[in-house]
Design an enzyme around this catalytic site. Structure first.
Site, PDB file in Angstrom:
ATOM      1  N   ASP A  98      40.550  34.065  52.632  1.00 34.48           N
ATOM      2  CA  ASP A  98      41.256  35.345  52.740  1.00 34.48           C
ATOM      3  C   ASP A  98      40.239  36.457  52.970  1.00 34.48           C
ATOM      4  O   ASP A  98      39.231  36.543  52.262  1.00 34.48           O
ATOM      5  CB  ASP A  98      42.054  35.621  51.473  1.00 34.48           C
ATOM      6  CG  ASP A  98      43.095  36.708  51.677  1.00 34.48           C
ATOM      7  OD1 ASP A  98      43.645  36.784  52.784  1.00 34.48           O
ATOM      8  OD2 ASP A  98      43.370  37.458  50.728  1.00 34.48           O
ATOM      9  N   HIS A 152      43.197  49.785  53.510  1.00 34.04           N
ATOM     10  CA  HIS A 152      43.372  49.082  52.232  1.00 34.04           C
ATOM     11  C   HIS A 152      42.077  49.124  51.413  1.00 34.04           C
ATOM     12  O   HIS A 152      42.087  49.452  50.226  1.00 34.04           O
ATOM     13  CB  HIS A 152      43.787  47.630  52.494  1.00 34.04           C
ATOM     14  CG  HIS A 152      43.912  46.808  51.248  1.00 34.04           C
ATOM     15  ND1 HIS A 152      44.883  47.038  50.304  1.00 34.04           N
ATOM     16  CD2 HIS A 152      43.179  45.746  50.795  1.00 34.04           C
ATOM     17  CE1 HIS A 152      44.755  46.151  49.312  1.00 34.04           C
ATOM     18  NE2 HIS A 152      43.719  45.362  49.589  1.00 34.04           N
ATOM     19  N   GLU A 157      50.513  40.950  48.693  1.00 29.45           N
ATOM     20  CA  GLU A 157      49.638  41.384  49.772  1.00 29.45           C
ATOM     21  C   GLU A 157      50.271  40.910  51.076  1.00 29.45           C
ATOM     22  O   GLU A 157      50.389  39.701  51.317  1.00 29.45           O
ATOM     23  CB  GLU A 157      48.219  40.821  49.613  1.00 29.45           C
ATOM     24  CG  GLU A 157      47.482  41.423  48.433  1.00 29.45           C
ATOM     25  CD  GLU A 157      45.983  41.218  48.487  1.00 29.45           C
ATOM     26  OE1 GLU A 157      45.514  40.443  49.341  1.00 29.45           O
ATOM     27  OE2 GLU A 157      45.277  41.839  47.671  1.00 29.45           O
ATOM     28  N   GLU A 215      50.185  40.007  54.682  1.00 30.40           N
ATOM     29  CA  GLU A 215      49.068  39.573  55.499  1.00 30.40           C
ATOM     30  C   GLU A 215      49.533  38.760  56.707  1.00 30.40           C
ATOM     31  O   GLU A 215      50.654  38.252  56.740  1.00 30.40           O
ATOM     32  CB  GLU A 215      48.100  38.714  54.671  1.00 30.40           C
ATOM     33  CG  GLU A 215      47.615  39.386  53.399  1.00 30.40           C
ATOM     34  CD  GLU A 215      46.475  38.636  52.751  1.00 30.40           C
ATOM     35  OE1 GLU A 215      45.849  37.786  53.421  1.00 30.40           O
ATOM     36  OE2 GLU A 215      46.194  38.905  51.560  1.00 30.40           O
ATOM     37  N   ASP A 269      49.779  36.903  49.879  1.00 30.77           N
ATOM     38  CA  ASP A 269      48.759  36.457  48.933  1.00 30.77           C
ATOM     39  C   ASP A 269      49.021  37.158  47.605  1.00 30.77           C
ATOM     40  O   ASP A 269      48.441  38.196  47.304  1.00 30.77           O
ATOM     41  CB  ASP A 269      47.360  36.772  49.472  1.00 30.77           C
ATOM     42  CG  ASP A 269      46.270  36.057  48.695  1.00 30.77           C
ATOM     43  OD1 ASP A 269      46.502  34.912  48.271  1.00 30.77           O
ATOM     44  OD2 ASP A 269      45.195  36.635  48.517  1.00 30.77           O
ATOM     45  N   ARG A 306      46.804  41.751  39.428  1.00 25.84           N
ATOM     46  CA  ARG A 306      45.757  42.772  39.474  1.00 25.84           C
ATOM     47  C   ARG A 306      45.038  42.958  38.137  1.00 25.84           C
ATOM     48  O   ARG A 306      43.837  43.245  38.129  1.00 25.84           O
ATOM     49  CB  ARG A 306      46.354  44.111  39.921  1.00 25.84           C
ATOM     50  CG  ARG A 306      46.997  44.101  41.292  1.00 25.84           C
ATOM     51  CD  ARG A 306      46.000  43.800  42.390  1.00 25.84           C
ATOM     52  NE  ARG A 306      46.626  43.923  43.715  1.00 25.84           N
ATOM     53  CZ  ARG A 306      46.012  43.650  44.854  1.00 25.84           C
ATOM     54  NH1 ARG A 306      44.765  43.215  44.838  1.00 25.84           N
ATOM     55  NH2 ARG A 306      46.646  43.783  46.003  1.00 25.84           N
ATOM     56  N   GLN A 354      42.721  40.005  37.823  1.00 23.04           N
ATOM     57  CA  GLN A 354      41.674  40.154  38.833  1.00 23.04           C
ATOM     58  C   GLN A 354      40.643  41.203  38.426  1.00 23.04           C
ATOM     59  O   GLN A 354      39.430  41.003  38.588  1.00 23.04           O
ATOM     60  CB  GLN A 354      42.304  40.527  40.174  1.00 23.04           C
ATOM     61  CG  GLN A 354      41.308  40.698  41.310  1.00 23.04           C
ATOM     62  CD  GLN A 354      41.984  41.158  42.598  1.00 23.04           C
ATOM     63  OE1 GLN A 354      43.203  41.286  42.669  1.00 23.04           O
ATOM     64  NE2 GLN A 354      41.195  41.392  43.622  1.00 23.04           N
ATOM     65  N   LYS A 403      44.154  35.294  41.891  1.00 21.98           N
ATOM     66  CA  LYS A 403      44.623  35.005  43.244  1.00 21.98           C
ATOM     67  C   LYS A 403      45.083  33.560  43.423  1.00 21.98           C
ATOM     68  O   LYS A 403      45.908  33.271  44.299  1.00 21.98           O
ATOM     69  CB  LYS A 403      43.492  35.257  44.254  1.00 21.98           C
ATOM     70  CG  LYS A 403      43.055  36.699  44.356  1.00 21.98           C
ATOM     71  CD  LYS A 403      43.987  37.490  45.229  1.00 21.98           C
ATOM     72  CE  LYS A 403      43.385  38.841  45.590  1.00 21.98           C
ATOM     73  NZ  LYS A 403      44.251  39.598  46.520  1.00 21.98           N
ATOM     74  N   THR A 406      49.933  31.359  46.999  1.00 20.56           N
ATOM     75  CA  THR A 406      49.905  32.080  48.263  1.00 20.56           C
ATOM     76  C   THR A 406      51.055  31.540  49.096  1.00 20.56           C
ATOM     77  O   THR A 406      51.131  30.335  49.338  1.00 20.56           O
ATOM     78  CB  THR A 406      48.582  31.868  49.014  1.00 20.56           C
ATOM     79  OG1 THR A 406      47.498  32.358  48.217  1.00 20.56           O
ATOM     80  CG2 THR A 406      48.587  32.585  50.353  1.00 20.56           C
ATOM     81  N   GLU A 409      48.709  49.848  46.063  1.00 22.42           N
ATOM     82  CA  GLU A 409      48.527  51.044  46.880  1.00 22.42           C
ATOM     83  C   GLU A 409      49.773  51.918  46.864  1.00 22.42           C
ATOM     84  O   GLU A 409      49.685  53.142  46.735  1.00 22.42           O
ATOM     85  CB  GLU A 409      48.219  50.650  48.321  1.00 22.42           C
ATOM     86  CG  GLU A 409      46.886  49.960  48.525  1.00 22.42           C
ATOM     87  CD  GLU A 409      46.760  49.478  49.950  1.00 22.42           C
ATOM     88  OE1 GLU A 409      46.231  50.236  50.787  1.00 22.42           O
ATOM     89  OE2 GLU A 409      47.197  48.343  50.236  1.00 22.42           O
TER      90      GLU A 409
END
Length: 401
Positions: free
Chosen positions: A117, A124, A190, A192, A222, A226, A229, A242, A246, A347
């Site tokens: 990834d 971002h 996420e 993607e 993904d 948070r 992480q 993570k 996925t 975000e």
């Protein structure tokens, strides 16, 4: 654009110019490969007389390489074309092997080799830098010089529609406190774009031309914890935050179907090293849409990504790392310059400080149990048409403890 005799195909996003590949099964039958046309899946093995499509994965077909991909696509288009000289005979032979989508179950289309990834969106990366390093330069010194990425866990890549269990891990309850073990409280998405490798490389060799190796694209979510992480990632990067899941679309769109969507890619400063310089235009004019419980909350523009996929592939293999059939590499979160174009909840909610008000009056910052996230994308097709990629969706289940 060539028309098809398949009912409804010409007015759908899955025309004869698209033809994404997937793996499906009917009740009581083993999985096999098919191509989507309209609201049907074409069972490829009996119409192409090729046993490679009976294996339950696309890997053996993808390993054949670019010439075989092109020739197979031409054969399918000819069989489904209303304008072919032999259209009547083709329809008689092919129509019995068209199966309505509501009669099949979709599976992961490839056996994933390695999963990588990237972190290719300038917006971002800048947004996260501003959140977590407010008094410093948002981008790390290496960011504009190479496509930053990490190796993920291929065994937890799941097909669209698979429920996602809220992960457990270590997190900090607050500043200065000791870590605790428990369910993530900042579960995120996420949005993607993923790239599926067909032809591999030998150990020690760098990859050649992008389209000699990459077969096609698929949407990816993904999922990210948070809070887990943020505690674990120093000094080696993402791990348990993570690796729990996925999600990948059930349909892979061949690169050849995206010819009308290709764009040069975003200007880069400083100019990258020679191995990262773009030789062909592999930026893609895709617009993603993120829906939370059916409600659109974001429209990230893929064409604004700073690093293009050919550059990601070049960097991933420049050290001689082997590339294998079925490898998946993804772009990282797709985000644009506007708040409405952010591709992750961290975000959109600015790390939980701003709520997302849904139409039913409920607020969100991060995901709650029972939430369903669906990501779609569309791109220009031939003659002014639009191509819609297969969606990726998942629903959050509560942690088992």
């Amino acid at each position: 654009m060539t028309s098809s005799w398949v009912p409804g195909a010409d007015t759908s996003p899955y025309t004869i110019a698209h033809l994404p590949y997937g793996v499906f099964s009917r009740p009581g039958e083993p999985p096999r490969a098919g191509a989507r046309i309209g609201d049907h899946v074409l069972d490829l093995a009996p119409v192409l007389h090729d046993e490679v499509f009976t294996s339950g994965t696309l890997n053996d077909f993808l390993a054949r390489g670019r010439t075989a991909w092109r020739d197979t696509r031409r054969r399918i288009q000819r069989l489904l074309s209303a304008g072919a000289r032999e259209a009547s005979a083709n329809r008689a032979a092919t129509e019995p092997h068209l199966i309505p989508l509501d009669q099949v179950r979709m599976h992961l289309p490839v056996e994933i080799g390695d999963y990588v990834d990237f972190y290719a969106s300038l917006e971002h990366a800048t947004n996260l830098g501003r959140m977590f390093r407010p008094d410093a330069e948002p981008l790390t010194p290496n960011w504009r010089h190479l496509p930053v990425g990490y190796h993920g866990r291929s065994g937890t890549v799941v097909v669209s529609g698979t429920p996602v269990t809220r992960p457990r891990g270590q997190r900090l309850p607050g500043p200065g406190q000791a870590p605790v073990l428990g369910p993530s409280r900042k579960l995120d998405i996420e949005a993607e774009l993923g790239f599926v490798v067909g032809a591999g490389t030998r150990l020690g060799d760098s990859a050649g031309a992008f389209d000699d190796h990459v077969f096609g694209v698929a949407l990816v979510n993904d999922w990210s914890a948070r809070d887990i992480q943020s505690w674990e990632y120093v000094p080696l990067g993402p791990f348990l935050g993570k690796s729990f899941a996925t999600s990948m679309s059930a349909w892979i769109t061949p690169l050849e179907a995206l010819e009308a969507a290709r764009v040069p890619g975003r200007a880069q400063d400083p100019e990258p090293l020679d191995y990262l310089r773009r030789r062909e235009p592999w930026g893609l004019d895709l617009t993603l849409e993120v829906r939370l419980n059916g409600e659109p909350i974001s429209a990230p523009p893929y064409r604004e990504m700073y690093w293009t996929p050919d550059q990601m592939l070049a960097h991933m293999t420049v050290n001689g790392a082997v590339l294998r059939t079925g490898d998946l590499f993804a772009s990282g979160t797709v985000s644009g310059a506007e708040p409405s174009q952010r591709g992750s909840l961290i975000e959109i909610s600015w790390n939980g400080t701003e709520t997302i008000r849904l139409a039913d009056g409920r607020d969100r910052t991060f995901l709650e149990d029972g939430d369903t996230v669906t990501i779609t994308a569309s791109a220009p097709g031939p003659d002014g048409s639009r191509i819609v990629l297969g969606e990726v969706t998942g629903t959050i289940l509560p942690s088992p403890a």
